[in-house]
Write a protein that holds these residues in place. Structure first.
Motif, PDB file in Angstrom:
ATOM      1  N   THR A  23       0.835  -1.189   0.000  1.00  0.00           N
ATOM      2  CA  THR A  23       0.000   0.000   0.000  1.00  0.00           C
ATOM      3  C   THR A  23       0.879   1.252   0.000  1.00  0.00           C
ATOM      4  O   THR A  23       2.068   1.196   0.340  1.00  0.00           O
ATOM      5  CB  THR A  23      -0.904   0.040   1.239  1.00  0.00           C
ATOM      6  OG1 THR A  23      -0.076   0.167   2.407  1.00  0.00           O
ATOM      7  CG2 THR A  23      -1.745  -1.221   1.337  1.00  0.00           C
ATOM      8  N   TYR A  55      -4.220  -0.963  -7.404  1.00  0.00           N
ATOM      9  CA  TYR A  55      -5.456  -1.632  -7.010  1.00  0.00           C
ATOM     10  C   TYR A  55      -6.175  -0.759  -5.986  1.00  0.00           C
ATOM     11  O   TYR A  55      -5.552  -0.181  -5.095  1.00  0.00           O
ATOM     12  CB  TYR A  55      -5.167  -3.002  -6.398  1.00  0.00           C
ATOM     13  CG  TYR A  55      -4.554  -3.986  -7.363  1.00  0.00           C
ATOM     14  CD1 TYR A  55      -5.350  -4.827  -8.127  1.00  0.00           C
ATOM     15  CD2 TYR A  55      -3.177  -4.078  -7.506  1.00  0.00           C
ATOM     16  CE1 TYR A  55      -4.792  -5.748  -9.015  1.00  0.00           C
ATOM     17  CE2 TYR A  55      -2.602  -4.989  -8.387  1.00  0.00           C
ATOM     18  CZ  TYR A  55      -3.421  -5.812  -9.137  1.00  0.00           C
ATOM     19  OH  TYR A  55      -2.863  -6.710 -10.009  1.00  0.00           O
ATOM     20  N   GLN A  56      -7.498  -0.695  -6.104  1.00  0.00           N
ATOM     21  CA  GLN A  56      -8.310   0.110  -5.207  1.00  0.00           C
ATOM     22  C   GLN A  56      -8.880  -0.750  -4.083  1.00  0.00           C
ATOM     23  O   GLN A  56      -8.867  -1.977  -4.136  1.00  0.00           O
ATOM     24  CB  GLN A  56      -9.453   0.776  -5.986  1.00  0.00           C
ATOM     25  CG  GLN A  56      -8.991   1.614  -7.163  1.00  0.00           C
ATOM     26  CD  GLN A  56      -8.159   2.803  -6.749  1.00  0.00           C
ATOM     27  OE1 GLN A  56      -8.430   3.419  -5.720  1.00  0.00           O
ATOM     28  NE2 GLN A  56      -7.141   3.128  -7.532  1.00  0.00           N
ATOM     29  N   GLY A  57      -9.391  -0.101  -3.040  1.00  0.00           N
ATOM     30  CA  GLY A  57     -10.088  -0.813  -1.976  1.00  0.00           C
ATOM     31  C   GLY A  57      -9.187  -1.182  -0.807  1.00  0.00           C
ATOM     32  O   GLY A  57      -8.000  -0.851  -0.775  1.00  0.00           O
ATOM     33  N   GLY A  60      -6.127  -2.988  -1.598  1.00  0.00           N
ATOM     34  CA  GLY A  60      -5.452  -2.347  -2.712  1.00  0.00           C
ATOM     35  C   GLY A  60      -3.981  -2.103  -2.449  1.00  0.00           C
ATOM     36  O   GLY A  60      -3.406  -2.548  -1.468  1.00  0.00           O
TER      37      GLY A  60
END
Length: 206
Positions: A23, A55-57, A60
């Protein structure tokens, strides 16, 4: 691009290469920079054509795509000098741990794995800073035996020939102002080498 940022971008590549997805927050902590600095760096890497995947979320983060691999090509001159000194001056603690020969082999492999420009920087630093540390006068073989017990998770008895031997579960060796100490996993107490006396390594694991 300034040298400090170039070095940081290389470090990001190596972190993603070796650890996989990370992250922005984890990268910021590792690099000791602000979260927004990491985001700007990731944009710069993407604009340079490197396969950065975002990547999201909650799960991610960023990772390198297409099995991208980089080699350690971006060492600054002072970093190469520091690495050369580290490789040329193995700490005497390695001998105490029984790792002197593996350390020499690892240093040789590391030098050979580096690209030509970096090896040239290391060679120049070796000519400028010449180090020949003599071998230690004496090595306490109990330390190497305890290191093996830590690796293999073997039970150990300290002061084994005394009337009251002490059984420990060695989970780590640490070196500080008073020298070596073993950390007992049961009591979380650090027992200094001076208190070990006779050491008996059991065949039993913990």
């Amino acid at each position: 691009m300034d040298e400090m940022r170039a070095s940081r971008l290389l470090q990001i590549l190596l972190l993603l290469q070796n650890r996989g997805r990370m992250t922005a927050g984890a990268l910021a902590i590792e690099l000791e920079v602000a979260h927004r600095t990491v985001l700007r760096d990731m944009d710069a890497l993407s604009e340079a054509g490197l396969p950065i995947i975002a990547y999201q979320g909650n799960q991610g983060g960023f990772e390198l795509g297409f099995s991208y691999r980089t080699r350690l090509t971006g060492l600054a001159a002072d970093e190469a000098e520091a690495l050369a000194v580290l490789l040329a001056d193995p700490t005497p603690l390695l001998a105490e741990l029984g790792l002197a020969d593996p350390a020499r082999r690892a240093a040789s492999k590391l030098r050979e794995s580096l690209p030509d420009p970096v090896r040239e920087k290391l060679a120049l630093a070796n000519r400028r800073f010449r180090i020949a540390r003599p071998p230690p006068d004496s090595v306490d073989h109990r330390v190497a035996a305890m290191a093996a017990a830590v690796r293999e998770r073997r039970k150990v008895r300290l002061a084994s020939r005394s009337a009251n031997p002490l059984e420990v579960h060695p989970v780590a060796l640490q070196y500080g102002e008073t020298g070596w100490a073993v950390l007992d996993g049961r009591t979380l107490r650090a027992i200094p080498l001076a208190d070990w006396q006779d050491v008996n390594i059991s065949r039993l694991s913990f």
